[in-house]
Design a protein around this motif. Sequence first.
Motif, PDB file in Angstrom:
ATOM      1  N   PHE C  95       0.721  -1.234  -0.453  1.00  0.00           N
ATOM      2  CA  PHE C  95       0.359  -0.003   0.495  1.00  0.00           C
ATOM      3  C   PHE C  95       1.105   1.061   0.154  1.00  0.00           C
ATOM      4  CE2 PHE C  95      -2.307  -2.935   2.237  1.00  0.00           C
ATOM      5  CZ  PHE C  95      -2.957  -3.706   1.774  1.00  0.00           C
ATOM      6  N   PRO C  96       1.150   2.033  -0.929  1.00  0.00           N
ATOM      7  CA  PRO C  96       1.678   2.849  -1.201  1.00  0.00           C
ATOM      8  C   PRO C  96       1.874   3.794  -0.488  1.00  0.00           C
ATOM      9  CG  PRO C  96       0.255   3.508  -3.137  1.00  0.00           C
ATOM     10  CD  PRO C  96      -0.203   1.760  -2.207  1.00  0.00           C
ATOM     11  N   HIS C  97       0.595   4.501   0.639  1.00  0.00           N
ATOM     12  CA  HIS C  97       0.052   5.800   1.167  1.00  0.00           C
ATOM     13  C   HIS C  97       0.743   5.181   1.992  1.00  0.00           C
ATOM     14  CE1 HIS C  97      -2.295   3.129   1.521  1.00  0.00           C
ATOM     15  NE2 HIS C  97      -3.279   3.411   2.395  1.00  0.00           N
ATOM     16  N   MET C  98       1.336   3.786   3.421  1.00  0.00           N
ATOM     17  CA  MET C  98       1.698   3.566   4.660  1.00  0.00           C
ATOM     18  C   MET C  98       3.449   3.382   4.246  1.00  0.00           C
ATOM     19  SD  MET C  98      -1.267   1.366   5.343  1.00  0.00           S
ATOM     20  CE  MET C  98      -2.984   1.449   4.983  1.00  0.00           C
TER      21      MET C  98
END
Lengths: 287, 223, 249
Positions: C95-98
Amino acid sequence: MNALKKIASVFAAAAMALTFAGCAGSGSSSDSGSAAAGSFRTVDEIKSSGKVMIGVFSDKNPFGYVDNEGKFQGYDVYFAERIAKDLGVELELVPVEAASRVEFLETAKVDIILANFTVTEERKEKVDFALPYMKVALGVVSPDSAVITDASQLNGKTLIVVKGTTAETYFTDNYPDVKLQKYDEYNEAYSALQDGRGDAFSTDNTEVLAWAMSNPGFTVGVESLGSLDAIAPAVTKGNESLLNWINDEIKALAKEQFFHADYDATLASVYGDSVDKDKLVVEGGEM
Amino acid sequence: MQGIEVLFMGNNMLRLWGGLWVTLRLSLISIGLSLFIGLFVGAFMLVKNPIVKAICRVYIEIVRIMPQLVWLFIIFFGITKLTGIDLDGETAAVIMLTIWGASEVGDLVRAAFSSIPSHQFESGLSLGLSRVQLYVYIIFPQAVRGLVPDVINLSTRMIKTTALVSLIGVTEVLKVGKQIIDANRFEYPNAALWVYAAIFLMYFIICFPLSLLSRKLTKKRGE
Amino acid sequence: MTMEEHIIDIEHLTKKFGDNVIISDLSLSVSQGEVVVLIGPSGCGKSTLLRCINGLEPVQGGSVKLHGEPVEHGKSSLYNIRQKIGMVFQSYDLFPHMTVMKNVTLAPLKVQGRNKDEVTGQAMELLGRVGLADKADAYPSELSGGQKQRVAIVRSLIMNPDIMLLDEITAALDPEMVHEVLNVVLDLAKGGTTMMIVTHEMAFAEAVADRVIFLDGGVIVEEDAPEVFFHSPKTERAQRFLKTFTYSK
C-alpha cells in the motif's frame, strides 16, 4: 467491484435527498421578496414596497461609477437619486454590465436601467425606452498645433479610428477621401494620436472630450458629428405605469433644467467648461 | 510609482479586501459543495449500470461544452424567466460554480478510483480485510491522495471563474479593481497597473499557502 | 512423504471465463509443511488456481477446502478463511500510502485485533529475518522491487497463515533482485512453512519443492518429486516444456 455498486447506491439516495432539500429551501425563501417575482412592478407596487431598484454601471466614469469612498457617482446615478426622491422611496442601485442590461429588465431584477443605455431598434423590441436624457454623437480630437474644426478638413488626411465603432462606418460612408488608420484597442488609438501617426482621432464625443481634458495639447475641435444617438432610461417591456411616470418626470424636470445641473455636478469636471452642454444634455426629452 | 497612491485613497484597500472575501467565499462554498456532490457523481460513474454511467457522462460533457457564462445567465436570468423564482446573485453564482465544479470533481473522483490497480483491492482482501476496512484503509486514502493536487488546481480555476459573477451584479475583487481604476482614470491613468498588482499579490497571499499545503500533503504520504 | 494432515483439499475444481475453460476438474491436496511448486506454460491456469484457493475468483464446479472448511467466493466466511491464507502477488502490491511498518501491521491490528506491542515486535522480528529492519519507517516508493516483495512476504507471514500462496513473485523483478527474494522463500521452506508456489525459476523450483505439479490446459499433466521431474520427466509435454529453458548452440 460489487461493493462499489453498493456504495454508489447509498450515495445516490443521499444525493437525491440533498437535491430535494435544496429545491425546497430555495423555493420558499425566494418568494418572500416581491409578490410576483419575474414580472415587473408598477409605480404603486414600487411605492408600497418603499424601494426602487435601478441598474447602473459601476465602472463607467463619469456616467456610473463607484468613487474611492465606495459610493456610486455619475450622471446616471445623479438622476437615479432624483427618481427615488420623487417616488418617495429608498434607492437600491444594482451594478450591471453592458452585456446583462436587457436581461436585468426582462427578469424584472431591476425596475429601471440607467446605464448609459443607447436607444436602438433592436433593443426597443426587448425593453421600453422612456424619453432621452442625454445624446451622443461623434467627436474629433486633434493636436492643438493643427486643430481640426470641421470634418471636411480631414479630406486627404489620416484619421485614426477603432475597428467596429460608429466612427469607422460613418467616415467610410460619408468621407471617402479621408484615409483611415484602424486600431483594435482604444489605448492603441490614443498612443497613435500622441505619436503623430495620424492627424486626428474620432469616436464617441463623450469619450474624446474626457480624454482631451486630461491630455493637454489636444483639443476636441469637432464636438458633435454624425447622427445623434439618444441615451434613455429603460423599463421592462410593457411596464406602462412606470414608463409614463418617468416620461412625466423628465418633462417636469425640464422646468428646473435638471440635467444641466446634473451635467455641472458630474460631467463638467471631466469635459471642461469650454464644451457646449447642449451638445450632450437633453431636457424634457427633446433632442 | 505614479498611480500607486490610488490604492490608499478612501476605502479602496478595504474594498479590495472586501472584494477578495466575496471571491473567496463564493469559491470556498462552491468547492465544498462540488466536492460533496462530485463524490456522488464519481461514484455513479464507477457503477456498472450503463444508464447511470451514460447520464453522468452526458452531464459532464454538457457542462464542459457550454461556457460557464451561459450557465450563469441560465441560472440567474433563465430560472426567473421560466419559474419566477428570483435567486439572488450570490446564490446563482454558487449554483453555477457548483454545477461546473461537481462535474469536474466527479470526473476526477472517477479517474482517481479507476487508477488504483486491482491488485490493491486483491492484496487488501487476501489479508482478510473486510470491504469496509478495504475502502477505509486502502482505497480512499489513495484516491484522496491522487485528488488533492487536482482539487487544489480546480480551486484556483474556480477562483478565476468567479470573476464572471460581476455580470449578474455580484461585485468580486476584480470588479472592485476595475471600479477603482475607472473612478480614477482621469486623474491617475496609470493606476491600473498598481491595482492589478495589488490584486495579484492578494491572490498570491491566498493561493501560496494552498499550494504549500498540497505539496506537504502529497509529500507526507510518501511521494 | 508421510501421512500428514491436509491443509488444502481441492476436489474436481472447474473454472471458466465465459466459455473459456481455465481449470478443468482438477483435484489436489497439500499437506502440513509441504512445499508444492506449480509450473507450466503461460495460460495453463496455475495463477488462476492460486486465486481460486484464496477465493478471489468464483468457481464453476468442485470445491476448495482449507482444513475441511469450504472456501467460497462471495461468502462472508471468506474473510475469516483468508486470514489463514497468505498470498503474495507478482506486482508490487504494497500500500503506497503507508510505511513498511504500517503495511505489515495493518491486518494483524485491524483484522485479527491483536495487541499493538506484540504485533510491532513480531513485525520487527520478521523484517529483521528478511534483512529489512532498517526500512520499517520507509515508504514503498523508497524501496527497490526486491525489498518490496520481501515486505509483501512479511506482510502475509505476520498473519501466521496456515499456508502461503506465492504467485510469480519474482516475475516483475530485475534479475539481480530475484535471488534476495527467493532466498527468503527458501528460508521459509526450511522453517517448515506450507507453501504453494507458482514460478518460472526452474533452479529455484527444484531447490525449494517437495513436489512439482506440471499444469497444462487446466489439468495436472505430471506430478513428481523435483529430482524426478527436472531430470527424467515422464510425459512428452513436460519434456517439451522443460526444453524451452535449455539452450544449445
